[in-house]
Motif scaffolding. Structure first.
Motif, PDB file in Angstrom:
ATOM      1  N   ASN A  64     -11.287  21.450  27.083  1.00 13.20           N
ATOM      2  CA  ASN A  64     -12.173  20.347  27.468  1.00 13.20           C
ATOM      3  C   ASN A  64     -11.356  19.092  27.788  1.00 13.20           C
ATOM      4  OD1 ASN A  64     -14.306  18.675  27.874  1.00 13.20           O
ATOM      5  ND2 ASN A  64     -15.159  18.861  25.813  1.00 13.20           N
ATOM      6  N   HIS A  69      -8.171   6.348  30.922  1.00 12.20           N
ATOM      7  CA  HIS A  69      -8.673   4.989  31.096  1.00 12.20           C
ATOM      8  C   HIS A  69      -7.536   4.116  31.622  1.00 12.20           C
ATOM      9  CE1 HIS A  69     -11.583   6.844  28.456  1.00 12.20           C
ATOM     10  NE2 HIS A  69     -12.409   5.843  28.640  1.00 12.20           N
ATOM     11  N   THR A  99     -17.314   7.256  35.565  1.00 15.49           N
ATOM     12  CA  THR A  99     -16.084   8.054  35.552  1.00 15.49           C
ATOM     13  C   THR A  99     -16.044   8.888  36.812  1.00 15.49           C
ATOM     14  OG1 THR A  99     -15.981   8.125  33.141  1.00 15.49           O
ATOM     15  CG2 THR A  99     -14.847   9.891  34.322  1.00 15.49           C
ATOM     16  N   ARG A 124     -11.444   6.342  34.560  1.00 16.66           N
ATOM     17  CA  ARG A 124     -12.413   5.253  34.370  1.00 16.66           C
ATOM     18  C   ARG A 124     -11.687   3.945  34.124  1.00 16.66           C
ATOM     19  NH1 ARG A 124     -16.427   2.666  31.032  1.00 16.66           N
ATOM     20  NH2 ARG A 124     -15.997   3.457  28.936  1.00 16.66           N
ATOM     21  N   ARG A 197     -22.383  14.361  34.895  1.00 15.95           N
ATOM     22  CA  ARG A 197     -23.023  13.930  33.645  1.00 15.95           C
ATOM     23  C   ARG A 197     -23.838  12.677  33.912  1.00 15.95           C
ATOM     24  NH1 ARG A 197     -19.388  12.251  28.461  1.00 15.95           N
ATOM     25  NH2 ARG A 197     -19.013  10.364  29.686  1.00 15.95           N
ATOM     26  N   PRO A 230     -16.573  20.423  31.543  1.00 18.72           N
ATOM     27  CA  PRO A 230     -16.559  21.485  30.530  1.00 18.72           C
ATOM     28  C   PRO A 230     -17.173  21.047  29.207  1.00 18.72           C
ATOM     29  CG  PRO A 230     -14.428  21.308  31.609  1.00 18.72           C
ATOM     30  CD  PRO A 230     -15.233  20.130  32.057  1.00 18.72           C
TER      31      PRO A 230
HETATM   32  O1  TXA Z   1     -18.222   6.533  28.282  1.00 20.94           O
HETATM   33  C1  TXA Z   1     -17.383   7.431  28.245  1.00 20.94           C
HETATM   34  O2  TXA Z   1     -17.194   8.208  29.191  1.00 20.94           O
HETATM   35  C2  TXA Z   1     -16.570   7.569  26.956  1.00 20.94           C
HETATM   36  C3  TXA Z   1     -15.694   6.324  26.815  1.00 20.94           C
HETATM   37  C4  TXA Z   1     -14.764   6.398  25.629  1.00 20.94           C
HETATM   38  O3  TXA Z   1     -14.965   6.134  28.000  1.00 20.94           O
HETATM   39  N1  TXA Z   1     -15.776   8.764  26.982  1.00 20.94           N
HETATM   40  C5  TXA Z   1     -16.319   9.999  26.875  1.00 20.94           C
HETATM   41  O4  TXA Z   1     -15.390  11.013  26.864  1.00 20.94           O
HETATM   42  O5  TXA Z   1     -17.514  10.205  26.789  1.00 20.94           O
HETATM   43  P1  TXA Z   1     -15.746  12.526  26.442  1.00 20.94           P
HETATM   44  O6  TXA Z   1     -14.436  13.208  26.353  1.00 20.94           O
HETATM   45  O7  TXA Z   1     -16.596  12.524  25.243  1.00 20.94           O
HETATM   46  O8  TXA Z   1     -16.515  13.059  27.694  1.00 20.94           O
HETATM   47  C6  TXA Z   1     -15.823  13.221  28.912  1.00 20.94           C
HETATM   48  C7  TXA Z   1     -16.407  14.331  29.699  1.00 20.94           C
HETATM   49  C8  TXA Z   1     -16.283  15.708  29.047  1.00 20.94           C
HETATM   50  O9  TXA Z   1     -17.527  16.371  29.168  1.00 20.94           O
HETATM   51  C9  TXA Z   1     -15.225  16.415  29.896  1.00 20.94           C
HETATM   52  O10 TXA Z   1     -15.455  17.804  29.953  1.00 20.94           O
HETATM   53  C10 TXA Z   1     -15.402  15.750  31.228  1.00 20.94           C
HETATM   54  O11 TXA Z   1     -15.664  14.402  30.922  1.00 20.94           O
HETATM   55  N2  TXA Z   1     -14.176  15.817  32.057  1.00 20.94           N
HETATM   56  C11 TXA Z   1     -12.977  15.257  31.808  1.00 20.94           C
HETATM   57  N3  TXA Z   1     -12.087  15.588  32.761  1.00 20.94           N
HETATM   58  C12 TXA Z   1     -12.723  16.371  33.655  1.00 20.94           C
HETATM   59  C13 TXA Z   1     -12.357  17.056  34.850  1.00 20.94           C
HETATM   60  N4  TXA Z   1     -11.114  16.978  35.345  1.00 20.94           N
HETATM   61  N5  TXA Z   1     -13.303  17.776  35.486  1.00 20.94           N
HETATM   62  C14 TXA Z   1     -14.563  17.850  35.015  1.00 20.94           C
HETATM   63  N6  TXA Z   1     -14.970  17.236  33.873  1.00 20.94           N
HETATM   64  C15 TXA Z   1     -14.073  16.517  33.197  1.00 20.94           C
END
Ligand code: TXA
Ligand code: MG
Length: 329
Positions: A64, A69, A99, A124, A197, A230
């Motif tokens: 995942n 940032h 993001t 982001r 999302r 993911p």
């Molecule tokens: O508001 C937010 O987005 C917060 C703050 C801290 O910035 N961060 C956050 O991160 O919610 P997290 O890890 O809980 O959620 C990030 C989502 C995850 O579902 C991950 O799978 C997705 O972003 N993600 C990250 N990189 C990706 C990529 N290369 N392709 C598809 N999805 C990705």
């Protein structure tokens, strides 16, 4: 493997806390910090060992990937390729709660671990002054998921972070409650923009800038399949209590998560009741959602009845999180 226990320091936001955060990040440690959405758990995005430690502290599956940032669009462009839609979206919403998932540059210095080996990267530029100060002072990409144990509700206060991750991370910067309270909206701009999302930036605001497809209805046939976040597992935001959604009446023994002033029959007998927004304001409801879920869950009730929340604006993301929290596990 259980993570090494460390003493977790909590510091009020300010110049001193930022300087400490930078020192912790530079030596590969973990710092929780407020953003305008939710608290993030930051690590040096270019250090594989720091990022590995972050996955371990959260108990997050390594497949995942994390959001990197950065301080501004220029820093973001050094890491990924922006097509015209991506550029327009970045211009419209950065700094802020959007993001973008973009094709990673071949010389992108972010650790492979942080992007889970994908050829895309999530980026982001947060707007919260505490996050901005820390990122600027650190000077490199800060990999940061929400600062909760994997599968738990995202934290909107420093206390939530301490409850979930105390003893597993080095530092928490306390900048008060996060203003928006829902995670960022995620859009992939690899080809046409795809909504991965729902989040703090409502769909309507995005659609005013770019035409977006829903990941759920995008083609899903092998090579042509749309990229999915993911982390968007069905039962991701998991309180211990069962959630009963769209409740029209309160049953004996249930806690009530209310919305608006028109309370359902039985509400006056509720042992526990919290209102997302007594005046029916969706932005206020978003800011209170995770905090109220945590509080009602901690009461020990078996079931939390949740009043209907309208799907308009940020209400769509609120309902998305409620549906996940209610999903069977
Ligand atoms: O508001 C937010 O987005 C917060 C703050 C801290 O910035 N961060 C956050 O991160 O919610 P997290 O890890 O809980 O959620 C990030 C989502 C995850 O579902 C991950 O799978 C997705 O972003 N993600 C990250 N990189 C990706 C990529 N290369 N392709 C598809 N999805 C990705
Ligand atoms: Mg998360």
């Amino acid at each position: 493997m259980s993570p090494t226990m460390t003493a977790t320091q909590v510091m009020k936001a300010g110049e001193f806390a930022s300087a400490c955060a930078v020192r912790v990040l530079a030596r590969g440690g973990l710092v929780a910090f407020p953003t305008e959405t939710v608290y993030g758990l930051g690590a040096d995005g270019c250090s594989g060992t720091a990022v590995a430690r972050l996955y371990e502290a959260k108990g997050r599956p390594m497949f995942n990937p994390l959001i990197a940032h950065v301080g501004d669009s220029i820093a973001a462009q050094a890491l990924a390729h922006f097509n015209a839609d991506a550029q327009r979206l970045a211009d419209a919403f950065w700094p802020g709660a959007l993001t973008l998932v973009l094709p990673k540059r071949v010389d992108c210095p972010v650790a492979e671990f942080a992007t889970a080996g994908l050829n895309t990267i999530a980026l982001r530029v947060p707007s919260h002054p505490v996050a901005r100060e820390m990122i600027a002072a650190f000077g490199g990409p800060v990999a940061a998921p929400s600062a909760n144990r994997s599968g738990h509700v995202s934290p909107t206060t420093a206390q939530h972070v301490l409850d979930d991750l105390g003893g597993r991370i080095d530092l928490i910067i306390d900048g008060g409650a996060t203003p928006m309270g829902l995670e960022s909206t995620i859009i992939a701009c690899v080809g046409e923009p795809v909504l991965l999302r729902l989040g703090a930036v409502p769909r309507e605001a995005i659609e005013a800038i770019a035409r977006i497809k829903d990941a759920a209805v995008a083609p899903n046939d092998g090579d042509d399949c749309a990229p999915l976040a993911p982390g968007q597992l069905a039962s991701h935001y998991a309180p211990r209590a069962r959630l009963r959604l769209k409740a029209q009446a309160l049953h004996a023994g249930e806690a009530l998560l209310a919305f608006g002033s028109d309370l359902p029959p039985g509400a006056q007998k509720a042992a526990w009741m919290l209102n997302l927004s007594p005046r029916g304001d969706l932005i206020e409801a978003a800011a209170n959602l995770f905090s109220h879920l945590r509080t009602l869950d901690a009461s020990g009730v078996e079931t939390i009845a949740v009043m209907p929340v309208p799907d308009a604006g940020v209400g769509e993301a609120i309902n998305d999180r409620l549906n996940r929290a209610a999903a069977p596990r």
